[in-house]
Design a protein around this motif. Structure first.
Motif, PDB file in Angstrom:
ATOM      1  N   THR A 112       0.848  -1.190   0.000  1.00 20.63           N
ATOM      2  CA  THR A 112       0.000   0.000   0.000  1.00 20.63           C
ATOM      3  C   THR A 112       0.882   1.237   0.000  1.00 20.63           C
ATOM      4  O   THR A 112       2.056   1.184   0.384  1.00 20.63           O
ATOM      5  CB  THR A 112      -0.913   0.035   1.234  1.00 20.63           C
ATOM      6  OG1 THR A 112      -0.101   0.041   2.424  1.00 20.63           O
ATOM      7  CG2 THR A 112      -1.833  -1.176   1.254  1.00 20.63           C
ATOM      8  N   ASP A 113       0.309   2.381  -0.418  1.00 22.26           N
ATOM      9  CA  ASP A 113       1.069   3.629  -0.394  1.00 22.26           C
ATOM     10  C   ASP A 113       1.128   4.171   1.036  1.00 22.26           C
ATOM     11  O   ASP A 113       0.531   3.601   1.962  1.00 22.26           O
ATOM     12  CB  ASP A 113       0.471   4.648  -1.360  1.00 22.26           C
ATOM     13  CG  ASP A 113      -0.898   5.148  -0.926  1.00 22.26           C
ATOM     14  OD1 ASP A 113      -1.490   4.562   0.013  1.00 22.26           O
ATOM     15  OD2 ASP A 113      -1.387   6.124  -1.514  1.00 22.26           O
ATOM     16  N   GLU A 115      -0.203   6.677   2.432  1.00 20.15           N
ATOM     17  CA  GLU A 115      -1.448   7.221   2.965  1.00 20.15           C
ATOM     18  C   GLU A 115      -2.586   6.203   2.950  1.00 20.15           C
ATOM     19  O   GLU A 115      -3.735   6.546   3.274  1.00 20.15           O
ATOM     20  CB  GLU A 115      -1.862   8.457   2.159  1.00 20.15           C
ATOM     21  CG  GLU A 115      -0.844   9.597   2.242  1.00 20.15           C
ATOM     22  CD  GLU A 115      -1.259  10.788   1.387  1.00 20.15           C
ATOM     23  OE1 GLU A 115      -2.225  10.652   0.602  1.00 20.15           O
ATOM     24  OE2 GLU A 115      -0.626  11.848   1.508  1.00 20.15           O
ATOM     25  N   ASN A 116      -2.273   4.961   2.577  1.00 19.74           N
ATOM     26  CA  ASN A 116      -3.266   3.883   2.513  1.00 19.74           C
ATOM     27  C   ASN A 116      -4.447   4.225   1.600  1.00 19.74           C
ATOM     28  O   ASN A 116      -5.605   3.895   1.887  1.00 19.74           O
ATOM     29  CB  ASN A 116      -3.779   3.532   3.918  1.00 19.74           C
ATOM     30  CG  ASN A 116      -2.706   2.938   4.800  1.00 19.74           C
ATOM     31  OD1 ASN A 116      -1.799   2.262   4.314  1.00 19.74           O
ATOM     32  ND2 ASN A 116      -2.791   3.192   6.097  1.00 19.74           N
ATOM     33  N   LYS A 117      -4.139   4.864   0.482  1.00 15.39           N
ATOM     34  CA  LYS A 117      -5.165   5.169  -0.511  1.00 15.39           C
ATOM     35  C   LYS A 117      -5.163   4.160  -1.654  1.00 15.39           C
ATOM     36  O   LYS A 117      -6.202   3.897  -2.255  1.00 15.39           O
ATOM     37  CB  LYS A 117      -4.956   6.575  -1.079  1.00 15.39           C
ATOM     38  CG  LYS A 117      -5.261   7.704  -0.096  1.00 15.39           C
ATOM     39  CD  LYS A 117      -5.125   9.058  -0.786  1.00 15.39           C
ATOM     40  CE  LYS A 117      -5.505  10.194   0.156  1.00 15.39           C
ATOM     41  NZ  LYS A 117      -5.380  11.525  -0.500  1.00 15.39           N
ATOM     42  N   TYR A 118      -3.978   3.623  -1.941  1.00 22.97           N
ATOM     43  CA  TYR A 118      -3.847   2.733  -3.089  1.00 22.97           C
ATOM     44  C   TYR A 118      -3.086   1.458  -2.715  1.00 22.97           C
ATOM     45  O   TYR A 118      -2.202   1.465  -1.850  1.00 22.97           O
ATOM     46  CB  TYR A 118      -3.113   3.421  -4.235  1.00 22.97           C
ATOM     47  CG  TYR A 118      -3.791   4.659  -4.758  1.00 22.97           C
ATOM     48  CD1 TYR A 118      -4.899   4.568  -5.597  1.00 22.97           C
ATOM     49  CD2 TYR A 118      -3.324   5.929  -4.414  1.00 22.97           C
ATOM     50  CE1 TYR A 118      -5.531   5.708  -6.080  1.00 22.97           C
ATOM     51  CE2 TYR A 118      -3.946   7.075  -4.883  1.00 22.97           C
ATOM     52  CZ  TYR A 118      -5.047   6.957  -5.712  1.00 22.97           C
ATOM     53  OH  TYR A 118      -5.674   8.088  -6.181  1.00 22.97           O
ATOM     54  N   ASP A 133      -7.571   1.459  -6.227  1.00 17.78           N
ATOM     55  CA  ASP A 133      -8.089   2.456  -5.301  1.00 17.78           C
ATOM     56  C   ASP A 133      -8.778   1.728  -4.147  1.00 17.78           C
ATOM     57  O   ASP A 133      -9.729   0.967  -4.371  1.00 17.78           O
ATOM     58  CB  ASP A 133      -9.088   3.373  -6.012  1.00 17.78           C
ATOM     59  CG  ASP A 133      -9.692   4.394  -5.081  1.00 17.78           C
ATOM     60  OD1 ASP A 133      -9.049   5.422  -4.836  1.00 17.78           O
ATOM     61  OD2 ASP A 133     -10.815   4.137  -4.573  1.00 17.78           O
ATOM     62  N   ALA A 135     -10.639   2.770  -1.645  1.00 16.39           N
ATOM     63  CA  ALA A 135     -12.008   3.182  -1.325  1.00 16.39           C
ATOM     64  C   ALA A 135     -13.033   2.482  -2.216  1.00 16.39           C
ATOM     65  O   ALA A 135     -14.028   1.928  -1.735  1.00 16.39           O
ATOM     66  CB  ALA A 135     -12.134   4.695  -1.447  1.00 16.39           C
TER      67      ALA A 135
END
Length: 672
Positions: A112-113, A115-118, A133, A135
């Motif tokens: 994961t990145d 910021e835990n976005k991707y 993504d 989300a």
């Protein structure tokens, strides 16, 4: 009337008896020949249903997930499932699967990145990265890489993604702002893992295959050292007498780096297996302060822990967990004990620990039994739990890091039953049938391929009749087996001969032998050849090479005798005529034998070449070792023509990509 019916019934039974006796005799003789035994049960389904791909056998085969790697971030688990080509999201508290999405072909690793976005998922058979993504849990971007991306990691600042290309032997450096590869750096032979140091200055990329060298040389495998700030290669460090270095991890302090490894004894006759001299397994430890590399075995004197795959370290830096996929076990290591050993042991004694089966008791605190084939692991951010991908049980094991016990499992929702092929795959990846669990089939055939090593297979004489490991991929239609072709079937190859020569234990039961034979015959294919033949359209050089491969006359117009034509011995689709021949490549250390003609599909991925591995490249087969016309008439070719022939050989791929367009499309749809 009753008499007539009775008479007809008796007549029918007599006819049936007359017919059945020779039929039974023929069946018995047929099974005896195939299995090389005289008492294997007569079960037609074993061969005629499971050993070939057909609509019925494929319908009976469930769709398994086969998780291989995972990541833990933001209170969620992200799981790569290799056989379903999917990324799963799971709630580690409830054990529920909360989301699924399809990614590329044969995914390998997920991270994961910052910021835990991707999520970034490497697709080993698609040559790209899927950007998911979190989300929406959908693929929002696909990034091209080199050939066979496996391990992935982020730079310290999170601006760059590093993808280790296992088939290409290099590292793609990707700018995440543009989503483009900006450079490609050379790595070792078949790298799969990557780890960035806590300060971001050092990046380690271990390799799995050893450097190609003449038989008898000290085995060496490269550990690539990359400068994480400059994104340049600092050195290719050679690790002696070790290979299959799958993954690595740094301590939180950054003072130590640990990588998994195997120490093969391929120069020693395999009859020494009873003395613990076939394979040993453990870790390599790099002291970042001194640069010293120490090899420590995780094995014990009478119990081996084969095929170490992953290593993770808890956030407090106290414990390391190593998954041994060949014996369904996770070993827990004390980092402080390892530091103590390195600091307080004289160098000459420290070097001897690489072959000392008793050292593990000083740093292994416990062994945790898992489900089938534990692979990748992830530690929860708080360090309380370690999650283990039980690949061949379609589960995730949850280990309490303090008690060092499995507290629960997460079922991925795969099939509830174990098919015949699945059982065979479990057996192939498990060492339980070898003496003291020293090695599994996977040890010499990683990913059902081959390890690139040459072995002294059971000969009483050191260095005589050495043999190059052959791939298990796509061999179902290419009997006989062994380099000398003495085994007419997989049943014979993996039956009594296997236990006598290699495992030195009881042979597989007949049910187990049926299963492993079914898997090898029908469950294994090559990766798509995206490097040399991605879509079936040959290059101009490959077309010229094809003409040379199939020619019947030399460059001066003289007819080439049929036995000396390439295509005679290597006809499509498997590029073997399945015969035993003399190609003039016997060495002085070989007994006088003929050689089984090997198939050539994906031959570019199987260096070194010839029966004893003496040819480091395809070119060397003819430029150094095949100067007679026995191994194909090529002596009239100039350098350019020979290059064209080699290019054509590299284009030969698994027949499934030639005949099954659906399968081919699935394999190449993500190719750049």
């Amino acid at each position: 009337m009753k008499f007539k019916k009775r008479y007809l019934a008796i007549l029918f039974l007599l006819i049936l008896a007359v017919i059945s006796f020779p039929a039974h005799k023929w069946s018995r003789e047929h099974v005896n020949y195939i299995t090389a035994t005289t008492d294997h049960p007569l079960n037609c389904a074993s061969c005629h249903l499971y050993l070939k791909k057909n609509p019925v056998s494929e319908m009976l085969e469930p769709a398994y997930y086969s998780p291989i790697n995972l990541a833990c971030a933001g209170g969620k688990l992200f799981i790569v499932t290799q056989d379903r080509n999917m990324l799963l999201e799971a709630d580690p508290s409830s054990g529920k699967i909360t989301a699924k999405t399809e990614v590329g072909n044969h995914p390998h690793t997920v991270i994961t990145d910052t910021e835990n976005k991707y999520c970034y998922v490497s697709n080993q058979w698609s040559d790209n990265i899927s950007v998911v993504d979190i989300a929406s849990f959908k693929v929002v971007k696909t990034i091209s890489t080199g050939n066979g991306p496996a391990g992935v990691a982020l730079s310290k600042d999170g601006q760059y993604l590093y993808a280790v290309n296992s088939f290409g032997g290099d590292i793609s450096v990707i700018d995440l702002v543009s989503g483009q590869e900006i450079k490609r750096l050379p790595a070792g032979n078949n790298p799969t893992g990557i780890q960035v140091s806590p300060d971001g200055k050092t990046v380690y990329v271990p390799s799995r295959r050893a450097l190609i060298a003449p038989y008898g040389s000290t085995l060496k495998t490269e550990l690539t050292v990359m400068n994480g700030e400059m994104q340049t290669i600092e050195k290719h460090r050679e690790i002696e007498s070790a290979y299959m270095m799958e993954n690595a991890a740094f301590t939180p302090e950054g003072d130590l780096a640990i990588f998994t490894m195997i120490r093969p004894k391929n120069l020693v006759p395999s009859i020494q297996v009873e003395r613990g001299f076939m394979m040993t397994h453990g870790i390599g430890v790099i002291d970042q302060g001194t640069g010293k590399v120490v090899q420590l075995l995780t094995d014990e004197p009478n119990q081996f822990y084969p095929d170490p795959f992953d290593v993770v370290i808890t956030p407090d830096g106290r414990k390391a967990f190593v998954s041994s996929s060949g014996i369904d076990c996770v070993s827990v290591l004390s980092i402080d004990s390892i530091r103590h050993i390195i600091k307080n042991t004289p160098d000459h004694l420290l070097a001897s620990f690489a072959n000392n089966l008793g050292v593990s008791r000083h740093f292994v605190s416990s062994r945790i039994r898992t489900g089938a084939n534990p692979k990748g692991m992830a530690v929860s951010p708080d360090g309380k739990f370690v999650y283990v991908a039980e690949m061949l049980d379609d589960r995730i094991a949850v280990i309490d890091a303090d008690s060092e016990k499995i507290v629960r499992t997460i079922d991925l929702g795969g099939p509830g039953r174990v098919s015949v092929r699945r059982q065979g795959r479990q057996l192939l990846n498990n060492a339980g049938h070898t003496f003291q669990n020293q090695y599994s089939c996977y040890t010499c055939h990683p990913d059902t391929h081959e390890d690139g090593l040459v072995y002294n297979m059971a000969s009483k004489d050191m260095g005589r009749n050495v043999t190059n490991t052959q791939s298990l991929r796509d061999i179902g239609e290419t009997a006989p087996f062994k380099w000398n072709g003495k085994n007419q079937s997989i049943y014979k190859q993996d039956g009594m001969r296997f236990s006598t020569v290699l495992t030195r234990t009881e042979p597989f039961s007949y049910k187990e032998l049926d299963a492993i034979t079914a898997y090898i015959y029908s469950g294994i294919s090559n990766p798509p050849d995206l490097l040399y033949n991605p879509d079936g359209a040959l290059t101009s050089a490959q077309m010229r090479g094809k003409e040379i491969f199939e020619r019947s006359a030399d460059s001066k117009g003289y007819e080439i005798p049929a036995p000396n034509r390439c295509v005679t011995c290597h006809p499509a689709p498997f590029y073997t005529n399945r015969k035993i021949v003399d190609v003039g490549t016997l060495a002085s250390s070989d007994d006088s034998i003929l050689f089984d003609v090997p198939h050539l599909n994906n031959i570019f991925a199987s260096a070194p070449y010839l029966h004893d591995g003496r040819a480091a490249t395809l070119e060397e087969i003819w430029t150094i070792y095949g100067k007679t016309e026995q191994h194909g008439a090529v002596n009239d070719l100039n350098k350019t023509q020979l290059n064209d022939l080699i290019e054509y050989l590299k284009s030969l791929r698994d027949p499934v990509y030639e005949t099954d367009k659906t399968e081919y499309s699935k394999a190449s749809m993500f190719h750049k």
